[in-house]
Design an enzyme around this catalytic site. Structure first.
Site, mmCIF file in Angstrom:
data_model
loop_
_atom_site.group_PDB
_atom_site.id
_atom_site.type_symbol
_atom_site.label_atom_id
_atom_site.label_comp_id
_atom_site.label_asym_id
_atom_site.label_seq_id
_atom_site.Cartn_x
_atom_site.Cartn_y
_atom_site.Cartn_z
ATOM 1 N N GLY A 15 -8.875 -19.307 -7.820
ATOM 2 C CA GLY A 15 -7.435 -19.047 -7.690
ATOM 3 C C GLY A 15 -6.634 -19.910 -8.655
ATOM 4 O O GLY A 15 -6.943 -21.087 -8.833
ATOM 5 N N ASP A 107 -13.771 -26.137 -5.230
ATOM 6 C CA ASP A 107 -15.168 -26.579 -5.098
ATOM 7 C C ASP A 107 -16.179 -25.471 -5.378
ATOM 8 O O ASP A 107 -17.318 -25.769 -5.745
ATOM 9 C CB ASP A 107 -15.427 -27.330 -3.779
ATOM 10 C CG ASP A 107 -15.056 -26.510 -2.565
ATOM 11 O OD1 ASP A 107 -14.637 -25.349 -2.731
ATOM 12 O OD2 ASP A 107 -15.186 -27.047 -1.445
ATOM 13 N N THR A 129 -6.590 -26.495 -7.272
ATOM 14 C CA THR A 129 -6.443 -25.569 -6.143
ATOM 15 C C THR A 129 -5.226 -25.962 -5.325
ATOM 16 O O THR A 129 -4.978 -27.155 -5.129
ATOM 17 C CB THR A 129 -7.687 -25.557 -5.231
ATOM 18 O OG1 THR A 129 -7.356 -24.848 -4.024
ATOM 19 C CG2 THR A 129 -8.170 -26.939 -4.847
ATOM 20 N N ASP A 131 -5.083 -25.596 -2.267
ATOM 21 C CA ASP A 131 -5.525 -25.810 -0.880
ATOM 22 C C ASP A 131 -5.749 -27.279 -0.483
ATOM 23 O O ASP A 131 -5.879 -27.569 0.710
ATOM 24 C CB ASP A 131 -6.838 -25.047 -0.621
ATOM 25 C CG ASP A 131 -6.698 -23.549 -0.838
ATOM 26 O OD1 ASP A 131 -5.571 -23.040 -0.726
ATOM 27 O OD2 ASP A 131 -7.715 -22.891 -1.123
ATOM 28 N N ASP A 133 -8.363 -28.880 -0.566
ATOM 29 C CA ASP A 133 -9.581 -28.962 0.249
ATOM 30 C C ASP A 133 -10.778 -29.517 -0.518
ATOM 31 O O ASP A 133 -11.910 -29.074 -0.317
ATOM 32 C CB ASP A 133 -9.902 -27.570 0.830
ATOM 33 C CG ASP A 133 -10.095 -26.534 -0.269
ATOM 34 O OD1 ASP A 133 -9.781 -26.814 -1.439
ATOM 35 O OD2 ASP A 133 -10.571 -25.426 0.051
ATOM 36 N N ARG A 175 -6.975 -21.142 2.614
ATOM 37 C CA ARG A 175 -8.352 -20.704 2.909
ATOM 38 C C ARG A 175 -8.788 -21.263 4.262
ATOM 39 O O ARG A 175 -8.112 -20.989 5.254
ATOM 40 C CB ARG A 175 -9.302 -21.144 1.785
ATOM 41 C CG ARG A 175 -10.571 -20.323 1.723
ATOM 42 C CD ARG A 175 -11.463 -20.788 0.592
ATOM 43 N NE ARG A 175 -10.946 -20.438 -0.696
ATOM 44 C CZ ARG A 175 -11.175 -19.276 -1.309
ATOM 45 N NH1 ARG A 175 -11.944 -18.386 -0.750
ATOM 46 N NH2 ARG A 175 -10.662 -19.018 -2.489
HETATM 47 O O1 F6P Z 1 -7.845 -21.142 -3.122
HETATM 48 C C1 F6P Z 1 -6.534 -20.731 -3.292
HETATM 49 C C2 F6P Z 1 -6.265 -19.503 -2.476
HETATM 50 O O2 F6P Z 1 -4.953 -19.076 -2.759
HETATM 51 C C3 F6P Z 1 -6.493 -19.636 -0.974
HETATM 52 O O3 F6P Z 1 -5.432 -20.304 -0.344
HETATM 53 C C4 F6P Z 1 -6.698 -18.210 -0.581
HETATM 54 O O4 F6P Z 1 -7.509 -18.124 0.570
HETATM 55 C C5 F6P Z 1 -7.437 -17.637 -1.762
HETATM 56 O O5 F6P Z 1 -7.140 -18.459 -2.860
HETATM 57 C C6 F6P Z 1 -7.078 -16.219 -2.099
HETATM 58 O O6 F6P Z 1 -7.876 -15.813 -3.161
HETATM 59 P P1 F6P Z 1 -7.770 -14.443 -3.948
HETATM 60 O O7 F6P Z 1 -6.875 -14.661 -5.112
HETATM 61 O O8 F6P Z 1 -9.171 -14.170 -4.394
HETATM 62 O O9 F6P Z 1 -7.235 -13.418 -2.993
#
Ligand code: F6P
Length: 333
Positions: A15, A107, A129, A131, A133, A175
């Protein structure tokens, strides 16, 4: 003896996160200044497998620092997740004379980088990220911007929620982690904050809280729910049925990943990007950069991936104590 690195590549993976451009810019300008060549790989590991890459100079990153997203674009790659994909990527890098790769991502991207290092490709990872995390760091690129964006949106929902005397359930990203929910929940004075790390799925507790709050004259009720718990729409329906209070769910979604990075994201990402270039200059590789205990540090990639992180219990206790206006009233009476 430390390995001599002449040419590095940089990519963003997973992301996107505001501040990634500041990190790319810092990697490029610091590495060039230190005498290395820099290649930009577009669209993450998938772009690497497709050989979508170009030579970068100082001007390649001009006018990017203040922009959200990533100028290198990003992707998630199923092909790279396979062992054969990583081996192919290592072959491509060698064919292009690339001695090492800076990976900016979460990660999942670190695991990919670790896989590459097993095929003798030196890597350095930066925590990119929203998040927060990643265990070896208390800062990740994009988190600060995302929480400010989400907080601003929550404040707006609160205005209308209050005018209509409604309950609002606002779902934020993260997430499986509750950091965005925790920070935004506290910062917006939410009445309930639901974190995947702590939530016991006792919806009745939220319902009782709403009923009690109404009795003491509260006209609205704000619940910040984390993506890792989800189900905000159905939860809102059940809350409305049980409390009689009109309840709406708002899922903030991808807006949280966009927008101009905050000063903190620009600054920290710049330091981390320069730090990555420095590690390559010193031949210190297969490292993950983090910010821990007030300092920028680097960790062995295996060690970083094995580290564990949780919501600090004290933060959680404070969040609960501050959101329970009923308890305060009882105490002060
Ligand atoms: O890791 C960043 C994030 O925005 C999370 O908060 C979310 O769960 C995920 O990416 C969404 O990912 P995608 O862009 O693949 O829908």
């Amino acid at each position: 003896m430390a390995r001599k690195i002449n040419k590095i590549a940089v990519l963003t993976s997973g992301g996107d996160a505001p501040g990634m451009n500041a990190a790319i810019r810092a990697v490029v300008r610091k590495a060039l200044g230190d005498g290395m060549k820099v290649v930009g790989i577009e669209k993450g590991y998938q772009g690497l497998l497709n050989e979508e890459m170009f030579d970068m100079d100082a001007r390649s990153v001009a006018d990017s620092l203040q922009r959200g997203g990533t100028i290198l674009r990003t992707a998630r790659s199923a092909e790279f997740a396979e062992e054969a994909g990583k081996q192919k990527a290592a072959r491509i890098l060698k064919a292009h004379g690339i001695d090492g790769v800076v990976v900016i991502g979460g990660d999942g991207s670190y695991k990919g980088a670790l896989g590459l290092s097993k095929f003798d490709v030196p890597v350095v990872c930066l925590p990119g990220t929203i998040d927060l995390d990643i265990a070896c760091t208390d800062y990740t690129i994009g988190f600060d911007t995302a929480i400010n964006t989400a907080m601003d949106a929550i404040d707006k929902v609160r205005d209308t929620s209050s005018s209509h005397e409604r309950c609002s359930l606002i779902e934020v990203m993260g997430r499986n982690a509750g950091y965005i929910a925790l920070w935004c929940g506290v910062a917006s004075g939410a009445e309930d904050i639901l974190l995947p790390e702590k939530y016991d799925f006792n919806e009745q507790e939220i319902i009782n809280h709403i009923i009690e709050s109404r009795k003491i004259g509260k006209t609205h009720h704000l619940v910040v729910n984390a993506e890792g718990i989800g189900h905000s729409t159905s939860m809102a329906r059940r809350i409305e049925a049980a409390t009689g209070m009109e309840t709406r769910a708002t899922i903030l979604g991808y807006m949280q990943r966009g927008g101009a990075p905050t000063c903190k994201d620009r600054f920290y990402a710049s330091i981390m990007g320069a730090y990555a270039a420095d590690l390559f200059s010193q031949g210190k590789v297969n490292r993950v950069i983090g910010h821990l205990d007030g300092e920028f540090k680097d960790f062995d990639i295996d060690e970083a991936l094995a580290m564990k992180k949780d919501i600090p219990d004290y933060y959680y206790q404070v969040a609960k104590a501050l959101s329970r206006s009923i308890i305060h009233d009882r105490v002060s009476k």
